[in-house]
Design an enzyme around this catalytic site. Structure first.
Site, short mmCIF file in Angstrom:
data_model
loop_
_atom_site.label_atom_id
_atom_site.label_comp_id
_atom_site.label_asym_id
_atom_site.label_seq_id
_atom_site.Cartn_x
_atom_site.Cartn_y
_atom_site.Cartn_z
N HIS A 39 0.72 -1.40 0.00
CA HIS A 39 -0.16 0.00 -0.02
C HIS A 39 0.88 1.57 0.14
O HIS A 39 0.38 2.40 -0.55
CB HIS A 39 -1.03 -0.07 1.16
N ASP A 82 -0.22 -7.59 1.76
CA ASP A 82 0.42 -6.21 1.57
C ASP A 82 1.99 -6.12 1.73
O ASP A 82 2.28 -5.99 2.83
CB ASP A 82 -0.31 -5.42 2.89
N SER A 173 4.02 2.84 8.17
CA SER A 173 3.49 1.80 7.05
C SER A 173 4.78 1.13 6.52
O SER A 173 5.47 2.07 6.16
CB SER A 173 2.41 2.33 6.29
#
Length: 216
Positions: A39, A82, A173
């Site tokens: 992502h 992911d 992230s």
């Protein structure tokens, strides 16, 4: 990271900052690749990778992204698979402050194990991005407990929790979750931020074949 402390210089030589042009995600390095979350790569083209510094305003070395590789089974709705890689334009030169991360050889991590998360994510929801890399020790949560909060959880994910007021936030992230110097997770998602619910990570062990295949 919410509830963390300043990381000392050189303690996490595998941690990198992804910029476009400002910091937006973390990652970890091998010789030619950066391991991060899918992502972090979707919809982005101009990536720079900054290595070797715990301070965002002090760039030690910058590498340009040559190729972005997103796992083809990445599902942005369910946030599964992911994981992604950035191939940089030239080999990353290793120093005392820049070192590759070790990847797991077995899936032995279990609930209650202590793990270390590092990142330049926000220090509270909508808060500032810290200049100094943050570090925090968290605990692995068992899958059932985590599933009760994140119903779509799969075995290729892993969760951490300590207490309310500690955990990952926006900008963390893609960054590494490490146990005994071995990267076991990649920051994927959570209920923002540190509100008493587990953080979810991509389980690196589940994707070792994919990582190897794509690091050509």
């Amino acid at each position: 990271i919410v509830g963390g402390t300043n990381a000392p210089r050189g303690k996490y030589p595998y941690q990198v900052s992804l910029r476009a042009p400002k910091h937006f995600c973390g990652g970890s390095i091998s010789k030619r690749y950066v391991l991060t979350a899918a992502h972090c790569l979707v919809g982005k083209s101009e990536h720079q990778v900054t290595v070797g510094s715990v301070l965002l305003n002090k760039e030690e070395a910058v590498y340009n992204a040559k190729e972005l590789i997103v796992n083809k089974n990445y599902n942005s709705i369910r946030l599964i698979n992911d994981i992604g890689l950035i191939r940089v334009s030239k080999d990353i030169s290793f120093t005392q402050l820049v070192q590759p991360v070790k990847l797991p050889v077995s899936n032995t991590i279990k609930a209650g194990d202590p793990v270390v998360l590092t990142g330049w994510g926000r220090i509270y929801v909508n808060g500032p991005i810290p200049n100094n890399l943050q570090q925090i020790t968290l605990s692995i949560v068992n899958q059932q407990t985590c599933k009760s909060k994140h119903w779509g959880l799969t075995d290729s994910q892993i969760c951490t929790f300590t207490k309310r007021g500690e955990g990952a936030c926006h900008g963390d992230s893609g960054g590494p979750l490490v146990a005994n110097g071995v990267q076991i997770g990649i920051v994927s998602y959570g209920h923002p931020c540190a509100i008493g619910s587990p953080n979810v990570f991509t389980r690196v062990y589940s994707f070792l074949d994919w990582i190897q295949k794509n690091q050509l």
